[in-house]
Design a protein around this motif. Structure first.
Motif, PDB file in Angstrom:
ATOM      1  N   VAL A  52     134.873  46.004  96.784  1.00  0.00           N
ATOM      2  CA  VAL A  52     133.382  46.609  97.904  1.00  0.00           C
ATOM      3  C   VAL A  52     132.702  45.625  97.282  1.00  0.00           C
ATOM      4  O   VAL A  52     132.082  46.227  96.016  1.00  0.00           O
ATOM      5  N   SER A  53     131.745  44.422  97.530  1.00  0.00           N
ATOM      6  CA  SER A  53     131.041  44.090  96.277  1.00  0.00           C
ATOM      7  C   SER A  53     129.426  43.964  96.960  1.00  0.00           C
ATOM      8  O   SER A  53     129.157  44.037  98.136  1.00  0.00           O
ATOM      9  N   GLU A  54     128.081  44.811  96.160  1.00  0.00           N
ATOM     10  CA  GLU A  54     127.404  44.647  96.474  1.00  0.00           C
ATOM     11  C   GLU A  54     126.690  43.890  97.070  1.00  0.00           C
ATOM     12  O   GLU A  54     126.561  43.432  98.015  1.00  0.00           O
ATOM     13  N   SER A  55     126.458  42.621  96.096  1.00  0.00           N
ATOM     14  CA  SER A  55     126.199  41.561  96.347  1.00  0.00           C
ATOM     15  C   SER A  55     126.489  40.290  97.721  1.00  0.00           C
ATOM     16  O   SER A  55     126.171  40.104  98.616  1.00  0.00           O
TER      17      SER A  55
ATOM     18  N   VAL B  40     120.101  53.397  86.337  1.00  0.00           N
ATOM     19  CA  VAL B  40     120.581  52.713  85.191  1.00  0.00           C
ATOM     20  C   VAL B  40     122.591  53.753  85.666  1.00  0.00           C
ATOM     21  O   VAL B  40     122.697  55.036  85.742  1.00  0.00           O
ATOM     22  N   SER B  41     122.950  53.019  84.942  1.00  0.00           N
ATOM     23  CA  SER B  41     124.218  53.070  85.491  1.00  0.00           C
ATOM     24  C   SER B  41     124.590  53.931  84.090  1.00  0.00           C
ATOM     25  O   SER B  41     124.276  53.719  82.587  1.00  0.00           O
ATOM     26  N   ASP B  42     126.282  54.746  83.314  1.00  0.00           N
ATOM     27  CA  ASP B  42     126.486  55.188  82.410  1.00  0.00           C
ATOM     28  C   ASP B  42     126.640  54.269  81.258  1.00  0.00           C
ATOM     29  O   ASP B  42     126.716  54.719  80.242  1.00  0.00           O
ATOM     30  N   GLN B  43     127.401  52.927  81.396  1.00  0.00           N
ATOM     31  CA  GLN B  43     127.580  51.347  80.926  1.00  0.00           C
ATOM     32  C   GLN B  43     126.599  51.607  80.478  1.00  0.00           C
ATOM     33  O   GLN B  43     126.553  50.176  79.373  1.00  0.00           O
ATOM     34  N   THR B  44     124.834  51.374  80.764  1.00  0.00           N
ATOM     35  CA  THR B  44     123.521  50.732  80.344  1.00  0.00           C
ATOM     36  C   THR B  44     123.527  51.391  78.264  1.00  0.00           C
ATOM     37  O   THR B  44     123.671  52.086  78.532  1.00  0.00           O
ATOM     38  N   PRO B  45     123.301  50.293  78.040  1.00  0.00           N
ATOM     39  CA  PRO B  45     123.446  51.002  76.149  1.00  0.00           C
ATOM     40  C   PRO B  45     122.482  51.601  75.884  1.00  0.00           C
ATOM     41  O   PRO B  45     121.516  50.842  77.085  1.00  0.00           O
ATOM     42  N   LEU B  46     121.778  52.590  74.851  1.00  0.00           N
ATOM     43  CA  LEU B  46     120.839  52.491  74.789  1.00  0.00           C
ATOM     44  C   LEU B  46     119.323  51.660  73.995  1.00  0.00           C
ATOM     45  O   LEU B  46     118.531  52.143  74.593  1.00  0.00           O
TER      46      LEU B  46
ATOM     47  N   THR C 233     133.298  55.884  93.759  1.00  0.00           N
ATOM     48  CA  THR C 233     131.724  54.588  94.074  1.00  0.00           C
ATOM     49  C   THR C 233     131.317  54.730  92.967  1.00  0.00           C
ATOM     50  O   THR C 233     130.179  55.883  92.346  1.00  0.00           O
ATOM     51  N   PRO C 234     130.936  53.982  92.403  1.00  0.00           N
ATOM     52  CA  PRO C 234     130.389  53.352  91.174  1.00  0.00           C
ATOM     53  C   PRO C 234     128.627  53.292  91.423  1.00  0.00           C
ATOM     54  O   PRO C 234     128.328  53.415  93.051  1.00  0.00           O
ATOM     55  N   LEU C 235     127.680  53.723  90.968  1.00  0.00           N
ATOM     56  CA  LEU C 235     126.064  53.484  91.323  1.00  0.00           C
ATOM     57  C   LEU C 235     125.410  52.358  92.037  1.00  0.00           C
ATOM     58  O   LEU C 235     124.680  52.465  92.724  1.00  0.00           O
ATOM     59  N   SER C 236     126.783  51.793  91.655  1.00  0.00           N
ATOM     60  CA  SER C 236     125.781  50.225  92.466  1.00  0.00           C
ATOM     61  C   SER C 236     126.007  50.478  93.490  1.00  0.00           C
ATOM     62  O   SER C 236     125.758  49.469  94.440  1.00  0.00           O
TER      63      SER C 236
END
Length: 428
Positions: free
Chosen positions: A342-345, A107-113, A238-241
């Motif tokens: 860098v992209s995880e995809s 769950v990233s910080d940008q995820t709305p509640l 380093t984003p959570l993704s």
């Protein structure tokens, strides 16, 4: 101390000298007066000493001790923190028994509640939690504090929902209340007894099966599983993704003997409606299943991989996490001037295209050409449309689209349309 010096005479001769000024020879009356004066002075001195001692003790007792915390009233005491595993994580709900499958949701910080609430509510209503422990991975402790109230509220709603349906079934009504929630999925099946992995061990009678079967709900912070932020030296941020791939080996390594199948999910991207793990339960422990990423503009034969959903055997998912971690470092090293590109995809797609890499990691990868359907492609889902609310039940997992502003409204409207179910949710 100055008070005592004034009350106590310094020399006994002072009294005698004063008596000599008035009388040259002591009489019986003068002697009695001196004795009375001496006793009075002694009494006053003792009272003054007691008063000083009392004031001193009172002053010392009111000074707070810096080494000991002040006690709070019981009503103001914060709730006890329930560790999930080895003094890490937070346990929100302890399941009824050990589970074979593990769902890890980042769950990233940008995820709305409201998106997080919709995800969790649908997850509880699916059959997945009947055989799966649920772990939420948050980027920080402040983020976990932000989402914790929603987890607690939805746990309580699920508990009320399943007991309410059980009550209706026990009364043997002529007509079962209309609902798409099936409590029979949470009835115990098989002979799997014992204590759940998470939390403190509780002595129970494991020979008697519980009336319900559901998994535990818990969370970890990325700083607990990856305290040194392993990718910080290779990436500017380093984003959570990306960081989640450094957290998986630590967590899956500690529970590698407890689960058979693992599923990794991005909460902000997908919604789980049923049990997707049926695709991998009959495969080998080294197998990993991946969806393709729908891209209408990509005309290449090799389609991109969808990183929002990864599932397979526990051993295969753990090895894939290690491989992705190495590939992220490799990509960051090769693109030093564009570290944030860098992209995880892209990393997962490169692994899929390189059979040599996967053989090195002993991963049996199943890259499906099937993509996760988007909610916007399932029909109209505006405020005045009802087609999407009925079409959702035909899918196991769906993907949020770019223009799904009304998706949460449609989900809530569908759930609240059932009279029994709506009674347990506050927002109905």
């Amino acid at each position: 101390m100055g008070l005592l010096l004034v009350l106590f005479p310094q020399d006994n001769n002072t009294i005698a000298d004063k008596s000599k000024l008035n009388f040259s020879f002591p009489s019986s009356s003068s002697v009695s007066k001196r004795s009375l004066f001496s006793k009075t002075q002694s009494t006053i001195s003792i009272c003054a000493l007691l008063l000083f001692t009392t004031l001193l003790l009172f002053t010392l007792s009111t000074i707070p001790n810096p080494t000991l915390p002040t006690r709070r009233p019981p009503l103001l005491k914060p709730p006890k923190h329930h560790f999930a595993l080895q003094r890490m994580g937070t346990l929100y709900r302890r399941g009824t028994k050990p589970m074979n499958d593990l769902l890890i949701c980042h769950v990233s910080d940008q995820t709305p509640l409201h998106d997080f609430r919709s995800f969790l509510r649908l997850l509880h209503r699916s059959s997945l939690t009947a055989s799966t422990d649920v772990v939420f991975l948050f980027p920080s402790s402040s983020s976990s504090s932000k989402f914790a109230p929603v987890i607690i509220q939805e746990n309580d709603a699920f508990s009320s929902l399943i007991h309410l349906h059980a009550q209706f079934n026990s009364t043997r009504w002529r007509q079962t209340p209309k609902s798409n929630f099936d409590p029979n999925r949470f009835l115990p099946k098989g002979n799997q007894f014992g204590e759940p992995l998470w939390g403190h061990k509780i002595r129970t009678n494991s020979s008697r099966p519980d009336s319900l079967s559901y998994g535990s709900v818990l969370s970890f912070d990325a700083s607990e599983l990856d305290p040194e932020n392993s990718l910080a030296g290779f990436l500017d941020r380093t984003p959570l993704s990306l960081r989640r791939w450094a957290c998986y080996p630590m967590l899956l390594g500690r529970v590698r003997r407890n689960f058979k199948h693992v599923m990794l999910v991005d909460v902000r991207t997908v919604l789980i409606l049923k049990d997707p793990l049926g695709r991998v339960r009959n495969r080998t422990p080294d197998s990993v299943f991946l969806f393709s990423k729908a891209d209408k503009h990509n005309k290449k034969s090799q389609r991109a991989v969808q990183p929002a959903v990864v599932m397979g055997g526990a051993r295969g998912v753990r090895r894939l996490a290690n491989a992705v971690m190495v590939e992220i470092v490799r990509a960051a090293t090769q693109h030093k001037k564009k570290k944030n590109s860098v992209s995880e995809s892209v990393v997962l797609s490169q692994l899929v295209g390189s059979e040599f890499m996967l053989k090195n990691w002993n991963v049996n990868l199943v890259a499906s050409t099937e993509s996760i359907p988007e909610a916007s492609s399932l029909g109209g889902h505006g405020h005045n449309s009802g087609s999407a609310s009925t079409s959702f039940s035909d899918y196991v997992i769906i993907q949020r689209g770019l223009n799904d502003h009304d998706l949460n409204y449609v989900i809530k409207r569908q759930i609240c349309s059932f009279v029994v179910d709506s009674s347990v949710y506050r927002d109905c």
